[in-house]
Design an enzyme around this catalytic site. Structure first.
Site, PDB file in Angstrom:
ATOM      1  N   ARG A  31       0.617  -1.281  -0.524  1.00  0.00           N
ATOM      2  CA  ARG A  31       0.115   0.137  -0.330  1.00  0.00           C
ATOM      3  C   ARG A  31       0.653   1.279   0.131  1.00  0.00           C
ATOM      4  O   ARG A  31       0.551   2.208   0.522  1.00  0.00           O
ATOM      5  CB  ARG A  31      -0.747  -0.280   1.283  1.00  0.00           C
ATOM      6  CG  ARG A  31      -2.305  -0.768   1.032  1.00  0.00           C
ATOM      7  CD  ARG A  31      -2.992  -0.378   0.133  1.00  0.00           C
ATOM      8  NE  ARG A  31      -4.575  -1.244   0.115  1.00  0.00           N
ATOM      9  CZ  ARG A  31      -5.273  -1.540   0.998  1.00  0.00           C
ATOM     10  NH1 ARG A  31      -5.289  -0.777   2.032  1.00  0.00           N
ATOM     11  NH2 ARG A  31      -6.370  -2.114   0.567  1.00  0.00           N
ATOM     12  N   ARG A  35      -3.801   6.344   1.085  1.00  0.00           N
ATOM     13  CA  ARG A  35      -4.163   7.654   1.080  1.00  0.00           C
ATOM     14  C   ARG A  35      -3.643   8.658   2.384  1.00  0.00           C
ATOM     15  O   ARG A  35      -3.775  10.215   2.432  1.00  0.00           O
ATOM     16  CB  ARG A  35      -5.787   7.577   1.948  1.00  0.00           C
ATOM     17  CG  ARG A  35      -7.259   7.639   0.736  1.00  0.00           C
ATOM     18  CD  ARG A  35      -8.251   6.798   1.399  1.00  0.00           C
ATOM     19  NE  ARG A  35      -7.903   5.323   2.222  1.00  0.00           N
ATOM     20  CZ  ARG A  35      -8.571   4.219   2.614  1.00  0.00           C
ATOM     21  NH1 ARG A  35      -9.998   5.318   3.124  1.00  0.00           N
ATOM     22  NH2 ARG A  35      -7.776   3.405   3.333  1.00  0.00           N
ATOM     23  N   ARG A  44      -8.029  11.121  -5.114  1.00  0.00           N
ATOM     24  CA  ARG A  44      -9.323  10.607  -5.224  1.00  0.00           C
ATOM     25  C   ARG A  44     -10.293  11.379  -5.499  1.00  0.00           C
ATOM     26  O   ARG A  44     -11.387  10.983  -5.265  1.00  0.00           O
ATOM     27  CB  ARG A  44      -9.276   9.734  -4.018  1.00  0.00           C
ATOM     28  CG  ARG A  44      -8.085   8.709  -3.925  1.00  0.00           C
ATOM     29  CD  ARG A  44      -9.099   7.232  -4.728  1.00  0.00           C
ATOM     30  NE  ARG A  44      -9.539   6.892  -3.506  1.00  0.00           N
ATOM     31  CZ  ARG A  44     -11.122   7.093  -3.253  1.00  0.00           C
ATOM     32  NH1 ARG A  44     -11.643   8.233  -4.289  1.00  0.00           N
ATOM     33  NH2 ARG A  44     -11.944   7.013  -2.938  1.00  0.00           N
ATOM     34  N   ASP A  80      -7.428  -3.543  -7.561  1.00  0.00           N
ATOM     35  CA  ASP A  80      -7.563  -4.050  -6.215  1.00  0.00           C
ATOM     36  C   ASP A  80      -6.896  -5.179  -6.225  1.00  0.00           C
ATOM     37  O   ASP A  80      -7.443  -5.870  -7.790  1.00  0.00           O
ATOM     38  CB  ASP A  80      -8.865  -3.376  -5.580  1.00  0.00           C
ATOM     39  CG  ASP A  80      -9.029  -3.675  -3.939  1.00  0.00           C
ATOM     40  OD1 ASP A  80      -8.655  -2.758  -3.315  1.00  0.00           O
ATOM     41  OD2 ASP A  80      -9.878  -4.572  -4.258  1.00  0.00           O
ATOM     42  N   TYR A 158     -14.384 -12.744   0.200  1.00  0.00           N
ATOM     43  CA  TYR A 158     -14.872 -11.321   0.454  1.00  0.00           C
ATOM     44  C   TYR A 158     -16.345 -11.862  -0.519  1.00  0.00           C
ATOM     45  O   TYR A 158     -17.581 -10.727  -0.277  1.00  0.00           O
ATOM     46  CB  TYR A 158     -14.096 -10.782  -0.479  1.00  0.00           C
ATOM     47  CG  TYR A 158     -13.323  -9.664   0.312  1.00  0.00           C
ATOM     48  CD1 TYR A 158     -13.955  -8.476   1.040  1.00  0.00           C
ATOM     49  CD2 TYR A 158     -11.769  -9.518  -0.157  1.00  0.00           C
ATOM     50  CE1 TYR A 158     -13.025  -8.170   1.925  1.00  0.00           C
ATOM     51  CE2 TYR A 158     -10.672  -9.114   0.847  1.00  0.00           C
ATOM     52  CZ  TYR A 158     -11.363  -8.006   1.353  1.00  0.00           C
ATOM     53  OH  TYR A 158     -10.843  -6.861   2.640  1.00  0.00           O
TER      54      TYR A 158
HETATM   55  O1  CP3 Z   1       0.116   0.163  -3.364  1.00  0.00           O
HETATM   56  C1  CP3 Z   1       0.074  -0.990  -3.097  1.00  0.00           C
HETATM   57  O2  CP3 Z   1      -0.042  -1.678  -2.659  1.00  0.00           O
HETATM   58  C2  CP3 Z   1      -1.271  -1.040  -4.747  1.00  0.00           C
HETATM   59  C3  CP3 Z   1      -2.440  -1.500  -4.699  1.00  0.00           C
HETATM   60  C4  CP3 Z   1      -3.160  -2.036  -3.721  1.00  0.00           C
HETATM   61  C5  CP3 Z   1      -4.975  -1.267  -2.950  1.00  0.00           C
HETATM   62  N1  CP3 Z   1      -5.238  -2.831  -2.847  1.00  0.00           N
HETATM   63  C6  CP3 Z   1      -4.991   0.131  -3.169  1.00  0.00           C
HETATM   64  C7  CP3 Z   1      -6.224   0.412  -2.447  1.00  0.00           C
HETATM   65  C8  CP3 Z   1      -3.495  -3.225  -2.994  1.00  0.00           C
HETATM   66  C9  CP3 Z   1      -2.043  -4.443  -3.903  1.00  0.00           C
HETATM   67  C10 CP3 Z   1      -4.524  -4.009  -2.740  1.00  0.00           C
HETATM   68  C11 CP3 Z   1      -4.556  -5.176  -2.972  1.00  0.00           C
HETATM   69  C12 CP3 Z   1      -5.607  -5.260  -1.621  1.00  0.00           C
HETATM   70  N2  CP3 Z   1      -7.453  -4.427  -1.975  1.00  0.00           N
HETATM   71  C13 CP3 Z   1      -6.014  -6.382  -0.449  1.00  0.00           C
HETATM   72  C14 CP3 Z   1      -4.981  -7.386  -0.129  1.00  0.00           C
HETATM   73  C15 CP3 Z   1      -3.478  -6.143   1.124  1.00  0.00           C
HETATM   74  C16 CP3 Z   1      -4.581  -6.565   2.554  1.00  0.00           C
HETATM   75  O3  CP3 Z   1      -4.363  -5.547   2.824  1.00  0.00           O
HETATM   76  O4  CP3 Z   1      -4.314  -7.583   3.211  1.00  0.00           O
HETATM   77  C17 CP3 Z   1      -6.796  -6.720  -0.271  1.00  0.00           C
HETATM   78  C18 CP3 Z   1      -7.910  -7.345   1.392  1.00  0.00           C
HETATM   79  C19 CP3 Z   1      -8.007  -5.396  -0.909  1.00  0.00           C
HETATM   80  C20 CP3 Z   1      -9.692  -5.034  -0.198  1.00  0.00           C
HETATM   81  C21 CP3 Z   1      -9.444  -3.987  -0.316  1.00  0.00           C
HETATM   82  N3  CP3 Z   1      -9.532  -2.406  -0.848  1.00  0.00           N
HETATM   83  C22 CP3 Z   1      -9.291  -3.208   1.507  1.00  0.00           C
HETATM   84  C23 CP3 Z   1     -10.016  -4.286   2.711  1.00  0.00           C
HETATM   85  C24 CP3 Z   1      -9.853  -1.680   0.635  1.00  0.00           C
HETATM   86  C25 CP3 Z   1      -9.635  -0.765   2.536  1.00  0.00           C
HETATM   87  C26 CP3 Z   1     -11.160   0.007   2.357  1.00  0.00           C
HETATM   88  C27 CP3 Z   1     -10.810   1.161   2.900  1.00  0.00           C
HETATM   89  O5  CP3 Z   1     -11.320   2.093   3.601  1.00  0.00           O
HETATM   90  O6  CP3 Z   1     -10.000   0.906   4.150  1.00  0.00           O
HETATM   91  C28 CP3 Z   1      -9.118  -1.397  -0.627  1.00  0.00           C
HETATM   92  C29 CP3 Z   1      -9.290  -0.581  -1.122  1.00  0.00           C
HETATM   93  C30 CP3 Z   1      -8.165   0.579  -1.037  1.00  0.00           C
HETATM   94  N4  CP3 Z   1      -7.416  -0.652  -2.571  1.00  0.00           N
HETATM   95  C31 CP3 Z   1      -7.213   1.187  -1.153  1.00  0.00           C
HETATM   96  C32 CP3 Z   1      -6.570   1.554  -1.457  1.00  0.00           C
HETATM   97  C33 CP3 Z   1      -5.501   2.499  -1.896  1.00  0.00           C
HETATM   98  C34 CP3 Z   1      -7.865   2.820  -0.383  1.00  0.00           C
HETATM   99  C35 CP3 Z   1      -9.393   2.867  -1.016  1.00  0.00           C
HETATM  100  C36 CP3 Z   1      -9.184   4.594  -1.297  1.00  0.00           C
HETATM  101  O7  CP3 Z   1      -8.950   4.911  -1.507  1.00  0.00           O
HETATM  102  O8  CP3 Z   1     -10.773   5.057  -0.701  1.00  0.00           O
END
Ligand code: CP3
Length: 358
Positions: A31, A35, A44, A80, A158
């Protein structure tokens, strides 16, 4: 499809992945785009989450943002894990404050009929391939580009739960009540992921990571039945599929968060790198990984980045002392949190540079 990408200026990550000698331990952070960066929040404000994922120029831009600030040794494509359920026909919303939400989760195995059982991966996920190709080109060989996918169990979790959960009791109930249907779903996910990852390498990904983020709600027995066989099929078929196309296989990482019980089981597979979360013991994992010739990745507690900067430097130094500098990729034990300070991440990255020269 073999493309002419710019020559690599820094391939530390790829050499460490193969256990080759490195001058310094490579470092990247899960990540690293997100944000906690004001420049990401600015993007965003104008575009919703999946629009960023689906627009190659935007995905490329946010992928490159952390590299402009920090001395990172890898880029990870912005996307994602939930794009796979979308490609199978499910709707996924990113709800502020709540996270990923499926308006119509799989409530019972019969609901699997709603899924697209023969997805055209290039049509449904071509935008990820385009983002990879654009980003690999724009990187100009500065650092390698990582592609990724969710692992079958985590995606099933999920799709059945309908969103995040601390227990994932609904998908876990499927494993007991409907094991055969569960395996059908896991197989559909696995076959889709294999095609998706081969496509990512063709598009320019140089290393692939599988995120089994919810492995920690399983015990070893369930993991060996419902998670590991599918992870094994993925690594084996992605590598053989690439070879058949005349493309060199890329190193692959398995990151099964919470799967303490299966480090040795994973070390016996064809994954090159085992990703460790912050609760896993580096010395224990090192003994196992050395016996099986694997590289380790991890695993500073992300919350350590909330500490004063001197303490972050000390914690990073002691992390490297435990892992050693060979067959090692420095990272956090999970992703960055949105309220973290970019300056504190910089201290982590710079400390890896400082304390890992060999
Ligand atoms: O920089 C990186 O690592 C690359 C991008 C990346 C994202 N998600 C961007 C993201 C990667 C590799 C992921 C993988 C991902 N997504 C996982 C596996 C890693 C982990 O955390 O165990 C999982 C479980 C997800 C599912 C997911 N997507 C979640 C739980 C969330 C967070 C929701 C929240 O509001 O906190 C996301 C959203 C997400 N994916 C964000 C980002 C930067 C934030 C959401 C946003 O910008 O609004």
């Amino acid at each position: 499809m073999s493309q002419n990408f710019p020559a690599m200026k820094n391939d530390l990550l790829l050499r460490a992945a193969k256990g080759e000698k490195v001058e310094r331990v490579p470092v990247w952070v899960m990540r690293q785009a997100g944000r906690y960066l004001p420049e990401f929040r600015a993007v965003r404000e104008k575009h919703d989450f999946f629009t960023v994922c689906r627009t190659p120029e935007l995905a490329c831009e946010v992928t490159l943002q952390p590299l402009r600030r920090f001395k990172l040794d890898a880029a990870i494509i912005f996307s994602d894990i939930l794009v796979i359920p979308q490609a199978l026909g499910m709707e996924v919303l990113m709800v502020p404050g709540k996270g990923p939400t499926f308006p119509q989760p799989l409530k019972s195995p019969e609901d699997m009929e709603r899924l697209n059982h023969n997805p055209d991966v290039h049509k449904e996920l071509g935008y990820v391939f385009d983002a990879l190709t654009l980003t690999r080109t724009k990187l100009e060989g500065q650092v390698p580009l990582i592609g990724f996918s969710g692992a079958p169990w985590t995606l099933m979790a999920y799709m059945v739960e309908g969103g995040g959960s601390s227990t994932y009791s609904k998908p876990r109930s499927w494993l007991y009540k409907s094991p055969n249907e569960s395996k059908k779903l896991l197989t559909l996910l696995t076959d889709t992921i294999i095609e998706y990852l081969i496509g990512q390498v063709e598009a320019g990904a140089q290393l692939l990571q599988l995120f089994d983020s919810h492995a920690g709600v399983l015990d070893r027995e369930l993991f060996l039945e419902f998670a590991l066989p599918y992870l094994v099929k993925i690594v084996d078929k992605v590598k053989s599929g690439l070879r058949e196309k005349g493309i060199d296989p890329v190193p692959m990482t398995v990151f099964a968060k919470g799967a303490h019980y299966a480090i040795e089981d994973m070390a016996k597979t064809n994954y090159d790198i085992i990703g460790l979360d912050w609760t896993m013991d580096a010395l224990h994992a090192r003994q196992i990984s050395n016996a099986h010739g694997k590289t380790l990745q991890g695993n500073l507690d992300p919350a350590a980045l909330y500490a004063p900067v001197e303490q972050i430097a000390e914690a990073t130094k002691s992390m490297i002392a435990k892992f050693g500098t060979k067959s090692y990729i420095a990272n956090l034990g999970h992703g960055m949190y949105p309220d973290m300070s970019p300056d504190h991440l910089e201290v982590f990255v710079d400390s890896v540079h400082k304390y890992s020269q060999s």
